[in-house]
Design a protein around this motif. Structure first.
Motif, PDB file in Angstrom:
ATOM      1  N   MET A   1       0.848  -1.203   0.000  1.00  0.00           N
ATOM      2  CA  MET A   1       0.000   0.000   0.000  1.00  0.00           C
ATOM      3  C   MET A   1       0.882   1.251   0.000  1.00  0.00           C
ATOM      4  SD  MET A   1      -3.372  -0.034   0.240  1.00  0.00           S
ATOM      5  CE  MET A   1      -4.527  -1.358   0.008  1.00  0.00           C
ATOM      6  N   THR A   2       0.603   2.191  -0.919  1.00  0.00           N
ATOM      7  CA  THR A   2       1.397   3.412  -0.953  1.00  0.00           C
ATOM      8  C   THR A   2       1.024   4.306   0.232  1.00  0.00           C
ATOM      9  OG1 THR A   2      -0.276   4.339  -2.384  1.00  0.00           O
ATOM     10  CG2 THR A   2       1.701   3.475  -3.458  1.00  0.00           C
ATOM     11  N   ALA A   3       2.046   4.971   0.749  1.00  0.00           N
ATOM     12  CA  ALA A   3       1.799   5.883   1.867  1.00  0.00           C
ATOM     13  C   ALA A   3       2.698   7.101   1.701  1.00  0.00           C
ATOM     14  CB  ALA A   3       2.101   5.177   3.185  1.00  0.00           C
ATOM     15  N   ALA A   4       2.231   8.235   2.179  1.00  0.00           N
ATOM     16  CA  ALA A   4       3.021   9.467   2.075  1.00  0.00           C
ATOM     17  C   ALA A   4       2.525  10.481   3.093  1.00  0.00           C
ATOM     18  CB  ALA A   4       2.911  10.058   0.664  1.00  0.00           C
ATOM     19  N   ILE A   5       3.420  11.426   3.397  1.00  0.00           N
ATOM     20  CA  ILE A   5       3.017  12.566   4.233  1.00  0.00           C
ATOM     21  C   ILE A   5       2.977  13.806   3.334  1.00  0.00           C
ATOM     22  CG2 ILE A   5       3.543  13.975   6.253  1.00  0.00           C
ATOM     23  CD1 ILE A   5       5.444  11.736   7.191  1.00  0.00           C
ATOM     24  N   TYR A   6       1.821  14.460   3.271  1.00  0.00           N
ATOM     25  CA  TYR A   6       1.717  15.724   2.533  1.00  0.00           C
ATOM     26  C   TYR A   6       2.017  16.850   3.517  1.00  0.00           C
ATOM     27  CZ  TYR A   6      -0.384  13.136  -1.295  1.00  0.00           C
ATOM     28  OH  TYR A   6      -0.594  12.260  -2.320  1.00  0.00           O
ATOM     29  N   ARG A   7       3.057  17.633   3.185  1.00  0.00           N
ATOM     30  CA  ARG A   7       3.441  18.733   4.068  1.00  0.00           C
ATOM     31  C   ARG A   7       2.976  20.063   3.461  1.00  0.00           C
ATOM     32  NH1 ARG A   7       9.433  20.271   6.554  1.00  0.00           N
ATOM     33  NH2 ARG A   7       8.606  21.838   8.005  1.00  0.00           N
ATOM     34  N   CYS A   8       2.101  20.760   4.168  1.00  0.00           N
ATOM     35  CA  CYS A   8       1.534  22.014   3.650  1.00  0.00           C
ATOM     36  C   CYS A   8       0.619  22.607   4.732  1.00  0.00           C
ATOM     37  CB  CYS A   8       0.698  21.726   2.399  1.00  0.00           C
ATOM     38  SG  CYS A   8      -0.416  20.349   2.595  1.00  0.00           S
TER      39      CYS A   8
END
Ligand code: GUN
Ligand code: ZN
Length: 424
Positions: A1-8
């Motif tokens: 499963m793809t995972a990421a942190i969006y920083r904004c």
């Protein structure tokens, strides 16, 4: 499963009154769902090692919800007439008859849904054409585009040109086939809505059969209610046995927890109470209401009640395709109402933003999976670039910017963690 942190920067509603804002936020998305949302400084150590998508210089908001629109009316935007009933007869009915041509329906569906995604709508409740094949084609296009949609064939058996009308039993049979094909389809992004156009287009028998079907299967219902003075008088003459307009739908079993009632400008307190009691929702369409000179819904009065409310573009009486524009308009129209009546209040920025996001999700019955960045919800969000000369470090700044300058700065629309539209 793809995972990421969006920083904004991140802005979303916790509830009708409360927004949450992170100027340097982290939104953790895993497998298309929200894992966490907090200050980046708190997120980073907890999810160390996940890739960071650096979207600083942008503000992220939840995907927008359009609770009422008409797919076949895209090409009628701007074709104004004296009022609702004239406009229907002179502009809309002839246009909608063209949807007998399924290829035409498909072309309009593509243009309409592309425009919806570009306007950062991720969930839309929408009327389809009067024809089964054309409605089927609209669902196919919605599935290709990946948008979340609650849609149904527009049902009419009275008071319009014959090519738009069918017998109640034939209409209900077509609805059943469409429900079997599309309700819950495309991994739960598509839903069916029984769509009796409004009491002016439906016989007692058609309304009754719709109510029976709504009781048999858990589909949405969408219709129009109490939109214009001329319509109100006409409906009262068609249904003299009813004490008010709402009662026509109520006695037919059409006020359900999954019912969306567009406009609702002219309601008596007893009608509002009944809508609330039944858990049905109001779709507020301020641009359309001014455009057709229908009236100004007393939004801030309704917001004091626990009745479900979302915003609708009501294309093609509405002419914005953006629910952010509609949210802004809801405030501006309330200001006009206040100036004229020297009373009433204007919904706050937070309330307008709520209506465009979580309020819409609640109105359509999807608040358990959409509408804000609570853990476990679907990762539907919108990226809005922050203009370089603008400082956004409080929730108030973010609300002002998103509502009054957001539409022209949108750069991406994401549904379930996947970009479905980007600014080219
Ligand atoms: N009432 C019945 N049909 C319609 C429609 O297509 N648009 C609007 N705004 N009101 C309606
Ligand atoms: Zn409408």
């Amino acid at each position: 499963m793809t995972a990421a942190i969006y920083r904004c920067a991140i802005l979303h509603c916790r509830n009708r009154q409360t927004v949450e804002f992170f100027s340097d936020g982290g939104l953790v998305v895993e497998g298309g769902r929200i894992r966490a949302c907090d200050d980046f400084a708190c997120i980073e150590p907890l999810f160390h090692g996940l890739p960071v998508v650096d979207w600083r210089g942008s503000v992220l908001i939840p995907g927008l919800v359009d609770t009422h629109a008409h797919l076949p009316q895209l090409s009628a935007i701007g074709a104004e007439r004296a009022d609702l009933l004239d406009w229907l007869q002179q502009v809309i009915f002839p246009l909608e008859a063209r949807f007998r041509d399924t290829a035409f329906a498909e072309r309009i569906a593509e243009a309409f849904l592309r425009r919806a995604l570009a306007s950062v709508t991720t969930l839309i409740a929408v009327y389809g054409p009067q024809y089964e094949e054309a409605t089927d084609a609209c669902f196919r296009v919605a599935a290709q585009f990946g948008i979340r949609a609650v849609m149904g064939m527009t049902l009419m058996d009275s008071n319009a040109p014959a090519e738009l009308l069918s017998e109640p039993s034939a209409l209900i049979a077509a609805c059943k086939r469409l429900i079997n094909r599309w309700h819950g389809a495309n991994e739960g992004r598509l839903f069916y809505a029984l769509t009796p156009r409004f009491a002016g287009s439906c016989s007692r028998e058609l309304l009754k059969q719709c109510g029976q079907l709504a009781a048999e299967c858990p589909v949405h219902v969408q219709t129009h209610l109490a939109e214009s003075p001329g319509e109100l008088a006409w409906i009262a003459s068609l249904f003299p046995e009813h004490p008010n307009y709402t009662s026509i739908y109520d006695r037919a079993g059409l006020l359900t927890e999954r019912t969306i009632l567009a406009h609702c400008i002219y309601l008596e307190p007893t009608e509002l109470a009944r809508i609330q009691e039944q858990g049905s929702a109001i779709a507020h369409c301020p641009a359309s209401n001014i455009y057709l000179r229908s009236g100004i819904m007393p939004l801030s009065d309704y917001l004091k009640l626990p009745v479900k409310i979302g915003l609708g573009t009501d294309i093609g009486a509405g002419y914005h395709t953006s629910i952010l524009d509609e949210a802004r308009y809801a405030r501006e129209v309330a200001k006009v109402r206040q100036m004229i009546h020297r009373s009433g209040s204007v919904p706050s920025l937070a309330e307008a933003f709520y209506l465009a996001t979580l309020g819409g999700a609640e109105a359509l019955g999807f608040a358990d999976m959409l509408g804000n960045f609570s853990e476990g919800k679907e990762a539907d969000f919108v990226r809005i670039a922050i203009e370089p000369y603008r400082t956004i470090d409080t929730a108030e700044h973010a609300l002002e910017y998103v509502l009054y300058a957001g539409t022209q700065n949108v750069t991406a629309t994401v549904i379930a963690g996947v970009e479905v539209w980007q600014l080219q």
